[in-house]
Design a protein around this motif. Structure first.
Motif, PDB file in Angstrom:
ATOM      1  N   CYS A  67       0.833  -1.193   0.000  1.00 28.70           N
ATOM      2  CA  CYS A  67       0.000   0.000   0.000  1.00 28.70           C
ATOM      3  C   CYS A  67       0.872   1.248   0.000  1.00 28.70           C
ATOM      4  CB  CYS A  67      -0.916  -0.006   1.213  1.00 28.70           C
ATOM      5  SG  CYS A  67      -1.918  -1.507   1.344  1.00 28.70           S
ATOM      6  N   ILE A  68       0.532   2.213  -0.840  1.00 26.97           N
ATOM      7  CA  ILE A  68       1.413   3.364  -1.029  1.00 26.97           C
ATOM      8  C   ILE A  68       1.463   4.261   0.200  1.00 26.97           C
ATOM      9  CG2 ILE A  68       1.079   3.297  -3.527  1.00 26.97           C
ATOM     10  CD1 ILE A  68      -0.781   5.665  -3.278  1.00 26.97           C
ATOM     11  N   MET A  69       0.497   4.132   1.126  1.00 27.63           N
ATOM     12  CA  MET A  69       0.511   4.954   2.331  1.00 27.63           C
ATOM     13  C   MET A  69       1.093   4.205   3.527  1.00 27.63           C
ATOM     14  SD  MET A  69      -2.448   3.624   1.322  1.00 27.63           S
ATOM     15  CE  MET A  69      -3.913   2.745   1.860  1.00 27.63           C
ATOM     16  N   CYS A  70       1.744   3.063   3.260  1.00 23.86           N
ATOM     17  CA  CYS A  70       2.326   2.243   4.320  1.00 23.86           C
ATOM     18  C   CYS A  70       3.820   2.067   4.087  1.00 23.86           C
ATOM     19  CB  CYS A  70       1.638   0.881   4.343  1.00 23.86           C
ATOM     20  SG  CYS A  70       2.366  -0.295   5.511  1.00 23.86           S
ATOM     21  N   PRO A  71       4.639   2.065   5.139  1.00 18.49           N
ATOM     22  CA  PRO A  71       6.083   1.848   4.967  1.00 18.49           C
ATOM     23  C   PRO A  71       6.436   0.534   4.298  1.00 18.49           C
ATOM     24  CG  PRO A  71       5.623   2.742   7.144  1.00 18.49           C
ATOM     25  CD  PRO A  71       4.294   2.413   6.530  1.00 18.49           C
ATOM     26  N   GLN A  72       5.536  -0.445   4.314  1.00 18.17           N
ATOM     27  CA  GLN A  72       5.813  -1.703   3.625  1.00 18.17           C
ATOM     28  C   GLN A  72       6.101  -1.473   2.138  1.00 18.17           C
ATOM     29  OE1 GLN A  72       6.215  -4.796   4.557  1.00 18.17           O
ATOM     30  NE2 GLN A  72       5.132  -5.192   6.455  1.00 18.17           N
ATOM     31  N   HIS A  83     -14.584   3.539  10.672  1.00 11.36           N
ATOM     32  CA  HIS A  83     -13.588   4.438  11.254  1.00 11.36           C
ATOM     33  C   HIS A  83     -12.896   5.213  10.146  1.00 11.36           C
ATOM     34  CE1 HIS A  83      -9.434   5.054  13.225  1.00 11.36           C
ATOM     35  NE2 HIS A  83     -10.251   6.007  13.610  1.00 11.36           N
ATOM     36  N   ILE A  84     -12.944   6.531  10.234  1.00  8.42           N
ATOM     37  CA  ILE A  84     -12.232   7.394   9.294  1.00  8.42           C
ATOM     38  C   ILE A  84     -10.905   7.756   9.949  1.00  8.42           C
ATOM     39  CG2 ILE A  84     -12.295   9.522   7.954  1.00  8.42           C
ATOM     40  CD1 ILE A  84     -15.378   9.403   8.235  1.00  8.42           C
ATOM     41  N   ALA A  85      -9.842   7.097   9.518  1.00 12.39           N
ATOM     42  CA  ALA A  85      -8.535   7.245  10.159  1.00 12.39           C
ATOM     43  C   ALA A  85      -7.789   8.444   9.572  1.00 12.39           C
ATOM     44  CB  ALA A  85      -7.704   5.985   9.963  1.00 12.39           C
ATOM     45  N   PRO A  86      -7.061   9.175  10.411  1.00 11.96           N
ATOM     46  CA  PRO A  86      -6.238  10.273   9.892  1.00 11.96           C
ATOM     47  C   PRO A  86      -5.044   9.730   9.120  1.00 11.96           C
ATOM     48  CG  PRO A  86      -5.799   9.959  12.220  1.00 11.96           C
ATOM     49  CD  PRO A  86      -6.938   9.041  11.881  1.00 11.96           C
ATOM     50  N   TYR A  87      -4.599  10.485   8.148  1.00 15.85           N
ATOM     51  CA  TYR A  87      -3.435  10.063   7.376  1.00 15.85           C
ATOM     52  C   TYR A  87      -2.168  10.275   8.198  1.00 15.85           C
ATOM     53  CZ  TYR A  87      -0.152   9.406   3.578  1.00 15.85           C
ATOM     54  OH  TYR A  87       0.865   8.927   2.798  1.00 15.85           O
ATOM     55  N   LEU A  88      -1.236   9.322   8.125  1.00 18.16           N
ATOM     56  CA  LEU A  88       0.028   9.396   8.836  1.00 18.16           C
ATOM     57  C   LEU A  88       1.183   9.222   7.855  1.00 18.16           C
ATOM     58  CD1 LEU A  88      -0.882   7.063  11.840  1.00 18.16           C
ATOM     59  CD2 LEU A  88      -0.826   9.556  11.878  1.00 18.16           C
ATOM     60  N   THR A  89       2.275   9.901   8.120  1.00 16.78           N
ATOM     61  CA  THR A  89       3.466   9.727   7.282  1.00 16.78           C
ATOM     62  C   THR A  89       4.449   8.738   7.896  1.00 16.78           C
ATOM     63  OG1 THR A  89       4.657  11.556   8.323  1.00 16.78           O
ATOM     64  CG2 THR A  89       3.269  12.095   6.413  1.00 16.78           C
ATOM     65  N   TRP A  90       4.094   8.158   9.046  1.00 21.35           N
ATOM     66  CA  TRP A  90       4.946   7.150   9.690  1.00 21.35           C
ATOM     67  C   TRP A  90       6.361   7.702   9.908  1.00 21.35           C
ATOM     68  CZ3 TRP A  90       2.639   2.733  11.420  1.00 21.35           C
ATOM     69  CH2 TRP A  90       1.375   2.446  10.889  1.00 21.35           C
ATOM     70  N   GLY A 146       7.718  10.200   8.519  1.00 23.49           N
ATOM     71  CA  GLY A 146       8.350  10.594   7.274  1.00 23.49           C
ATOM     72  C   GLY A 146       8.740   9.453   6.360  1.00 23.49           C
ATOM     73  N   LEU A 147       8.260   8.235   6.620  1.00 24.32           N
ATOM     74  CA  LEU A 147       8.637   7.078   5.798  1.00 24.32           C
ATOM     75  C   LEU A 147       7.836   6.977   4.504  1.00 24.32           C
ATOM     76  CD1 LEU A 147       9.192   4.313   8.511  1.00 24.32           C
ATOM     77  CD2 LEU A 147      10.890   5.750   7.394  1.00 24.32           C
ATOM     78  N   VAL A 148       6.697   7.681   4.419  1.00 29.80           N
ATOM     79  CA  VAL A 148       5.906   7.682   3.180  1.00 29.80           C
ATOM     80  C   VAL A 148       5.584   9.129   2.807  1.00 29.80           C
ATOM     81  CG1 VAL A 148       4.896   5.408   3.604  1.00 29.80           C
ATOM     82  CG2 VAL A 148       3.708   7.444   4.428  1.00 29.80           C
ATOM     83  N   ASP A 149       5.146   9.319   1.572  1.00 32.46           N
ATOM     84  CA  ASP A 149       4.834  10.659   1.083  1.00 32.46           C
ATOM     85  C   ASP A 149       3.648  11.251   1.830  1.00 32.46           C
ATOM     86  OD1 ASP A 149       6.859  10.423  -0.769  1.00 32.46           O
ATOM     87  OD2 ASP A 149       5.521   9.725  -2.377  1.00 32.46           O
ATOM     88  N   ASP A 150       3.631  12.565   1.925  1.00 28.52           N
ATOM     89  CA  ASP A 150       2.553  13.278   2.593  1.00 28.52           C
ATOM     90  C   ASP A 150       1.346  13.354   1.651  1.00 28.52           C
ATOM     91  OD1 ASP A 150       0.857  14.950   3.958  1.00 28.52           O
ATOM     92  OD2 ASP A 150       2.398  16.416   4.489  1.00 28.52           O
ATOM     93  N   ARG A 151       0.238  12.740   2.064  1.00 32.30           N
ATOM     94  CA  ARG A 151      -0.994  12.766   1.266  1.00 32.30           C
ATOM     95  C   ARG A 151      -2.136  13.370   2.073  1.00 32.30           C
ATOM     96  NH1 ARG A 151       0.410   9.228  -2.962  1.00 32.30           N
ATOM     97  NH2 ARG A 151      -1.708   9.112  -3.805  1.00 32.30           N
ATOM     98  N   CYS A 167       3.258   2.772  18.151  1.00 27.43           N
ATOM     99  CA  CYS A 167       2.919   1.901  17.037  1.00 27.43           C
ATOM    100  C   CYS A 167       3.406   2.430  15.697  1.00 27.43           C
ATOM    101  CB  CYS A 167       1.408   1.668  16.989  1.00 27.43           C
ATOM    102  SG  CYS A 167       0.436   3.171  16.740  1.00 27.43           S
ATOM    103  N   LEU A 168       4.002   3.613  15.660  1.00 24.83           N
ATOM    104  CA  LEU A 168       4.548   4.146  14.409  1.00 24.83           C
ATOM    105  C   LEU A 168       6.020   3.801  14.218  1.00 24.83           C
ATOM    106  CD1 LEU A 168       2.925   7.704  14.286  1.00 24.83           C
ATOM    107  CD2 LEU A 168       2.087   5.574  13.304  1.00 24.83           C
TER     108      LEU A 168
END
Length: 297
Positions: free
Chosen positions: A34-39, A196-203, A205-210, A243-244
């Motif tokens: 997933c593009i919003m996950c550090p994986q 659940h509407i989860a807030p976006y996280l950059t982990w 700074g490991l993923v791009d800011d969306r 957890c981040l």
């Protein structure tokens, strides 16, 4: 010396009660990127899966206050062959349990096994606003297959009349923001307990800011509750502050070398709590620019 600094120094010696919530990284394997996950960019190598006996020893150590054990952090929990044994062991010790899954591996058999287990909370990470949006965000998953897996589970739960509290999660970001309301309406009508509407996280700074809105240029600091209320343990037993910290950039101890309760009351955690109360993090630390410690000016 300012009064607040004296108070903070005193709190440095205060050790909170053991956490009421734990994230335990039972597997670092994931079948999606997933593009919003550090994986999607790779995470620091550690054992792919936590051994069952290590998980059991952690539960034995922290079960006194019957916390909620979240059996996920960096990977897909359905990929761990001992997942059901872990759920039932924690439940037998009086702990609540929760998993957060992408549902790609949610076969009918797995749905039935989860419904027959002591699992208390089940969260589906879906973001399935539309096939085009979902498949762009969560390659190589297929929208219709995953949607069907989740709906089949909800139908089975309705038929058997019991099962874990079930949530469908969608992350609010530029890609999904305009499509969230119909998503909520669809899944509430389909039998989910909530969306659940989860807030976006950059982990960190490991993923791009969306983010939907741009981050403030001069942010203000807000303390994070994690070092005071949450426990997080990676697959090799490393305790991390929240957890981040999927890659263990701030190790606080290791449960293979000592009990978690000893780590929780140790100097590394106490130092972190003081830094959190006073906002005095190292400039290169993970807390300095974390999504959870920044608020708008």
């Amino acid at each position: 010396m300012p009064l607040w600094h004296n108070i903070a120094e005193l709190v440095d010696y205060y050790i909170p009660s053991l956490p009421s919530v734990y994230w335990i990284d039972i597997t670092r394997e994931c079948n999606l990127r997933c593009i919003m996950c550090p994986q999607s960019r790779g995470i620091a190598p550690r054992p792919a899966k936590m051994p069952l006996d290590l998980f059991q020893s952690i539960v034995d150590d922290v079960c006194d206050n019957r916390p909620l054990i979240k059996l996920y952090l960096s990977g897909e929990p359905l990929l761990h062959e001992s997942l059901l044994a872990m759920i039932d062991y924690a439940g037998a010790k009086g702990c609540g349990t929760m998993i957060h899954t992408n549902a790609t591996g949610l076969t009918q058999e797995m749905s039935e096994r989860l419904l027959s287990s002591s699992l208390g909370f089940l969260s589906f990470s879906f973001d399935g606003c539309s096939p085009e949006v979902y498949e762009r965000l969560r390659p190589p998953a297929k929208f219709e297959q995953v949607r069907s897996n989740i709906q089949r589970y909800l139908d089975l739960r309705r038929q058997c009349g019991h099962g874990p509290h079930t949530t469908i999660e969608i992350i609010r970001m530029r890609d999904t923001d305009s499509l969230i309301q119909p998503f909520v309406e669809e899944w509430m009508a389909s039998g989910a307990d909530d969306v659940h509407i989860a807030p976006y996280l950059t982990w960190h700074g490991l993923v791009d800011d969306r983010h939907v809105e741009a981050k403030p240029e001069c942010p203000l600091f807000k303390p994070c509750a994690a070092p005071f209320q949450h426990g997080c343990i990676l697959s090799d037993g490393t305790a991390v502050p929240c957890c981040l910290d999927l890659s263990g950039r701030m190790p606080l101890g290791n449960v293979t070398k000592g009990r978690f309760r000893e780590i929780w009351s140790g100097n590394s955690y106490r130092r972190l709590r003081l830094q959190m109360l006073t906002g005095t993090f190292p400039s290169d630390g993970i807390c300095e620019r974390c999504d959870n410690t920044i608020r708008e000016a």
